[in-house]
Scaffold this active site. Structure first.
Site: not given
Length: 371
Positions: A167, A171
């Site tokens: 994640y 990002k």
């Protein structure tokens, strides 16, 4: 008073005077906004504010959201990994809020990189083809988290060199793409203006993530603190996070009026966002528990044991091919045992941001919603 209404459209009077002023100013510059992840917690709060001032909203999401349709959002069902679906949905829009992403702490690299990295690329390309000059991207402080304390960090902190999950890594790549796209030409020769916002631990009434998770674990006796020392963390009330997104769009829009959205105060920059009230994780959890009249959390797990448990669980889950999230991971162990609070001076200066709803006021609203 800023409300979260699940059944009908909010009115301008439902929001605080500062929000009303920002929305009315944005209304003078924007006619049609496109919101990815409109069905999510933050996306819906942004939609509510835009609708309250009469800005047309097209929402983009993978699921069906009848309550958004009832509010007045023109919903388009699609996947951000599908660039053509985005192009179709963004027809006629003049502002994009890219809120959608795959969040979480567990899953394959592809499951995160497809929506988060490829999705960001598709959004940028669609903005260029549709001549949309303003793009506000919802990022995360996880882009700089390397497993150690973040105590008063500002935006000069570098991206993490090693990530504890896909994640944060996905990002970070997406944020850099978004910021690099600032100033790139659109199909009509004008320039794209982009900015990225990093809200930390969004919570509030109707929160589908943090609050229910805390309450569920507390009710079955599985909620525990990690580490002997209580570290400070930042959080942000959902209304404050939505307000910051409106301010970012307004700041970019001022640049559009001047013909240079890519040179607006926030263009090409990332901003940490919070309630500007650092609080220990124990205190925050106990405030949430108090909203449901549950006893405070007192049980603790040593940091090294939590980290080792996370490592073992990740290994077992990977070996067995399990898709559901382990109760502990290395990332979660580090997150719960380190400081996460930030210097938000840049957001105050460039966006004019301030937290309009304090933690205590937000807790009162959360408590009322839980009744």
């Amino acid at each position: 008073m800023s409300l979260v209404n699940t059944s009908q459209s909010s009115k301008l009077d439902d929001f605080l005077p500062q929000e009303q002023a920002a929305l009315l100013a944005l209304k003078q510059k924007v006619t049609h906004a496109f919101v990815t992840g409109a069905g999510g917690f933050l996306g819906k709060a942004i939609c509510e504010r835009l609708l309250a001032v009469g800005i047309k909203v097209t929402g983009f999401a993978r699921g069906q959201y009848p309550e958004l349709n009832a509010m007045g959002v023109e919903m388009v069902k699609g996947d951000i990994a599908d660039e053509q679906a985005l192009l179709d949905g963004m027809q006629g829009c003049d502002l994009v809020f890219h809120v959608a992403s795959k969040a979480g702490v567990w899953g394959s690299k592809q499951s995160y990189f497809s929506p988060n990295v490829d999705g960001a690329r598709h959004i940028i390309n669609a903005c260029k083809q549709r001549n949309i000059e303003r793009l506000v991207y919802t990022s995360t402080p996880s882009v700089t988290f390397a497993g150690v304390d973040e105590a008063g960090n500002d935006e000069s902190a570098p991206y993490a060199k090693q990530f504890l999950n896909f994640y944060g890594e996905s990002k970070a790549i997406a944020e850099q793409m978004m910021l690099s796209a600032n100033g790139e030409p659109l199909a009509n020769g004008k320039l794209l203006g982009t900015t990225a916002l990093r809200p930390h631990l969004i919570w509030g009434p109707n929160d589908p993530h943090l609050v229910p998770r805390v309450l569920e674990r507390a009710e079955v006796g599985k909620l525990k603190l990690v580490g002997r020392e209580d570290k400070l963390v930042d959080t942000i009330f959902v209304g404050n996070a939505a307000y910051a997104h409106i301010l970012a769009a307004l700041t970019l829009s001022n640049g559009v009026v001047e013909g240079m959205p890519n040179s607006a105060a926030c263009a090409g920059k990332a901003y940490y966002l919070s309630n500007d009230e650092p609080i220990t994780m124990a205190a925050m959890l106990n405030k949430i528990l108090a909203c449901r009249n549950l006893p405070p959390v007192t049980k603790r797990v040593p940091t090294h044991l939590a980290y080792m448990a996370g490592y073992l669980l990740e290994s077992v889950y990977s070996l067995l091919g399990k898709q559901d999230e382990p109760i502990m991971t290395r990332f979660v162990a580090r997150q719960l045992s380190t400081s996460h609070y930030f210097d938000i001076s840049a957001a105050k200066q460039d966006l004019g941001y301030q937290a309009l709803v304090s933690i205590d006021e937000g807790m009162e609203r959360l408590k009322a919603s839980l009744r």
